[in-house]
Every structure is written in C-alpha cells, then in structure tokens.
Design an enzyme around this catalytic site. Structure first.
Site, PDB file in Angstrom:
ATOM      1  N   LYS A 194       0.870  -1.184   0.000  1.00 37.36           N
ATOM      2  CA  LYS A 194       0.000   0.000   0.000  1.00 37.36           C
ATOM      3  C   LYS A 194       0.892   1.214   0.000  1.00 37.36           C
ATOM      4  O   LYS A 194       2.048   1.160   0.422  1.00 37.36           O
ATOM      5  CB  LYS A 194      -0.871   0.015   1.255  1.00 37.36           C
ATOM      6  CG  LYS A 194      -2.115   0.859   1.119  1.00 37.36           C
ATOM      7  CD  LYS A 194      -3.152   0.103   0.337  1.00 37.36           C
ATOM      8  CE  LYS A 194      -4.515   0.692   0.464  1.00 37.36           C
ATOM      9  NZ  LYS A 194      -5.535  -0.323   0.227  1.00 37.36           N
TER      10      LYS A 194
HETATM   11  N1  GLU Z   1      -7.348  -0.095  -2.868  1.00 41.15           N
HETATM   12  C1  GLU Z   1      -8.121  -1.277  -3.042  1.00 41.15           C
HETATM   13  C2  GLU Z   1      -8.101  -2.115  -1.785  1.00 41.15           C
HETATM   14  O1  GLU Z   1      -7.904  -1.610  -0.710  1.00 41.15           O
HETATM   15  C3  GLU Z   1      -7.732  -2.054  -4.293  1.00 41.15           C
HETATM   16  C4  GLU Z   1      -6.326  -2.523  -4.349  1.00 41.15           C
HETATM   17  C5  GLU Z   1      -5.908  -3.067  -5.702  1.00 41.15           C
HETATM   18  O2  GLU Z   1      -6.747  -3.196  -6.585  1.00 41.15           O
HETATM   19  O3  GLU Z   1      -4.731  -3.363  -5.852  1.00 41.15           O
HETATM   20  O4  GLU Z   1      -8.377  -3.286  -1.803  1.00 41.15           O
END
Ligand code: GLU
Length: 423
Positions: A109
């Site tokens: 993240k």
């Molecule tokens: N931000 C989204 C999540 O928290 C999607 C992450 C992604 O598609 O890589 O799951």
C-alpha cells in the site's frame, strides 16, 4: 465523520487481529515472525512545482508487506492522515485479502500525505508524476502494482502509467501497461473495475442474506462514505429492492427514512461534491447516524469508525465492511455481544483487488474481457473466499474476522513450509 485521531493505533489493530488468529490455530512461530513485519518500506520526499511557481516538498510512502504469493499489490491513497503506520496496516491487510480469495498477489500500500482538494488538476498531475518518478524501480508490473484507493482514481492511474512507461526504454514501454490497475478502460483498464469493490461488497451481502434466509427486498441500509465504494455499493443494492436510509461523508451525516435514490444522489454528488442540499435529506449528527435503525451498515470510508466508543450505538443485523479497517478489536467485541453479524473487510472489499487481478491478466495477454465475464469471475472468487471464511468460523467456533485471518494465514503458512527460507 470522525477521522483517525491516532493513526498509530491502526497498525496495532492489525497486529492484535493477527495475534488473535495465530494463537487460535497454533500458527508456526517462525512464520509468525516473518508475517509480523513488513518486508520493505519506502519513504520519498519529493519537490513539486505549484501553479504559482513555488515549490512544495511532499512525502509519499510505499510499504510492501509480503510477496510470497505473488507481486506486491495494493492501492495508493491521497489523504492528510496517510503516514507510515497507516500504510503498514493497509499493506498488511492486502496480503490477507489476496490470500483469502486465492489470487497470486502479495500485499502493499502507499500514498501521499496530502489533501488533494487543495490542489488544482494540473498540480495533482505533477504531484502524481513526480511521486511515480520518486518511487522509481520500487514499483514494477511484475514486482509491485499500485491501484486506486481513497481520493485516487482512474485518471491518477493513467498519469502513473504514462510516467512509468515514459521512463522505460522505448521497446519495453508497451510491455509495461500492467504497472497499475484501475486505469481508464481506454488506457488498458478493465470493464467492471470501477464498480468492482462495491460489486464485491454487494455479492458478499447477498451471500450473507442467503445464509440468514433474509430477504434483501425491502431491507434498509446506511452507508458511511459516498466515494467509489459507498456510491457503487448503494447503486448496486438498488436492484435488490434494498432501501438507503442514511448516508455520511466528510461534510456531515444525512437521513431520509423514506429512502434515498442512490443513482440520483450520485449524480448530485458528482456535480456538487457534497451531499448537502439533496432533495429531502435531513442533516443529523454523527451519533444519530451510527444509531440509525436498519438491517445493514456499510462503513465505506476510513479506519477506526466502529470502536469501544461507537459500536454500542449500532442498531443493525450486519456490518459489511467496504472500507479497510473500519472496526477495531474493541468494536468487534461489542458487535459480537450485540449479536451483530460481521462481513470483515479482508473478504467484503476484496472485489477491487480481484478485478485488478483480471485487469493485470488482460494486459499481460493483450485481451479484453466483456463485463459479463468479469462479473462472473469476480462472483466466483469472492464467493469462494466468503465460503472459506464461513467454514473456518464454524470449524474454529470463532468470529468472522478471526476466521478470515485463519483462511489467509493457513495459505501463507503452507507456502512458507513448502518453500522454506533462503539460504
Ligand atoms: N485499494 C483497493 C483495496 O484496498 C484495491 C487494491 C488493488 O486493486 O490493488 O483493496
């Protein structure tokens, strides 16, 4: 809505959730040490020229928790509360999420500590491009693949894609389109990715309703956050005959017990960037909002909303966590005492990363799937994850969050045991 006061508690919350599940299944103590830490943490301070010519130094993050199951994967968020602690927590949740739904990704993240509403379109573009450049080879299409998250969207992904490939040698640019997912469809995105997280939330709610023999037609629900996840969940629940009775965003909480049309509200919100002033919405305070009597509550905003202070206010049958980490451990305990069901974030909102996986595959194979195929495959993967969580809850006689962790940890433990530790 209340924003996280002490972000430090977010990662502690993840560690407590992890420990609880690991204790229950006698998790291998050596592998526990590995998964109890993030693998890589990148912090970049980078300069950006503002429209008036002055320079601002911004701070960006990318935390890579684990990649034993596949490349690091997870979104980027632009928010003033982004810090290393929050990003660690969010990266770790991504590892569990992909493990539960059986997709070959690890967890990561990132984000920038910034309030995007304070910047112009062209400033946001330069911020995004310079951040991508600063991350350099810490991201990559077979290594670490960003996606949208809070306050980021397909346009921002297009800028990241363009910046990343522009810094590659000409002959390999086309082979790097899968550097991000959640791109606009015309730039290599997948049909169904924009709605994917909300679609997954709705599929899990549908499963829960089947399990409980509960009729969604005429059911009432309320939503915290009306961004991508909150708005799509509401729009997609409408055909089931469910009624949206309250909604909250950064500007305040509102109710209309007669029902709010999600499509109309979405049109209004897109134009005005506020819920305020829409039709018959009546402003209510945060406590009254959480106390709304309804069947379903969908938190779809930030972390730590359902806590020791607020969980007792909830008056629903089920909490479906569209957001990451909206409930802390004390909140969980209170919900269990109140016999409120829980569809935990790491399965409930996994639809986003599942369709990201489909987008990544389509890019790698130069394919373009139709929406029916995307939705069908999403349904299969998320329901599979849901069923594994339900089975673990039964087998270990535990709550659903702990059960979700058990599913993820069991898969990771198996792979570590098979592969061993180098050298
Ligand atoms: N931000 C989204 C999540 O928290 C999607 C992450 C992604 O598609 O890589 O799951």
């Amino acid at each position: 809505m209340k924003e996280t006061q002490q972000a430090a508690s977010v990662y502690q919350n993840v560690c407590r959730q992890f420990d609880k599940a690991a204790d229950l299944i006698d998790f291998d103590p050596e592998i526990r040490k590995i998964l109890g830490k993030t693998q890589n943490e990148v912090i970049v301070n980078f300069p950006v020229i503002m429209d008036d010519g002055h320079i601002e130094i911004l701070t960006g993050y990318r935390v890579q928790h684990n990649n034993v199951l596949g490349p690091y994967k997870g979104g980027l968020r632009y928010h003033p509360a982004v810090d290393i602690d929050e990003v660690r927590a969010l990266a770790t949740w991504m590892t569990w999420k992909s493990a539960i739904v059986n997709i070959p990704f690890g967890g990561a993240k990132g984000g920038i500590q910034v309030d995007p509403s304070k910047y112009s379109h062209s400033e946001l573009q330069r911020i995004t491009r310079r951040f991508t450049f600063a991350l350099g080879c810490n991201i990559g299409p077979e290594f670490d693949i960003p996606a949208p998250d809070v306050n980021t969207n397909a346009q921002i992904m297009a800028w990241i894609l363009d910046t990343y490939v522009s810094t590659q040698p000409p002959h390999s640019r086309q082979a790097n389109v899968h550097i991000v997912t959640g791109k606009p469809v015309e730039s290599g995105g997948s049909l169904g990715r924009d709605k994917a997280t909300g679609q997954g939330v709705v599929y899990t709610i549908e499963q829960w309703a089947n399990d409980r023999k509960f009729d969604l037609n005429g059911a009432t629900y309320f939503v915290q956050g009306f961004g991508n996840v909150g708005s799509w969940t509401s729009i997609l629940l409408k055909p089931y005959g469910a009624k949206l009775v309250a909604v909250e965003d950064i500007c305040g909480a509102y109710e209309d017990p007669n029902g709010i049309d999600p499509d109309e509200l979405n049109e209004y919100f897109k134009e005005k960037h506020t819920l305020d002033g829409f039709k018959n919405l009546k402003k209510i305070d945060h406590e009254k909002f959480l106390n709304t009597k309804a069947d379903i509550f969908v938190p779809a905003a930030l972390e730590n909303q359902v806590t020791s202070e607020t969980a007792s206010l909830l008056n629903v049958r089920v909490v479906a966590e569209g957001a990451n980490g909206p409930t802390d451990l004390d909140g969980d305990e209170i919900l269990q005492q109140k016999k409120i069901d829980m569809i935990p974030d790491i399965i409930c909102n996994a639809g986003g990363v599942i369709v990201s996986y489909f987008e990544w595959l389509q890019n790698k194979r130069s394919e373009f799937w139709d929406l029916e195929e995307v939705d069908r495959k999403l349904h299969r993967l998320i329901v599979g994850g849901y069923e594994r969580v339900r089975a673990a809850a039964k087998e270990y006689k535990t709550d659903w969050r702990t059960a979700a962790y058990i599913v993820a940890l069991a898969r990771l433990e198996k792979v570590y045991k098979e592969r061993g530790i180098f050298p």
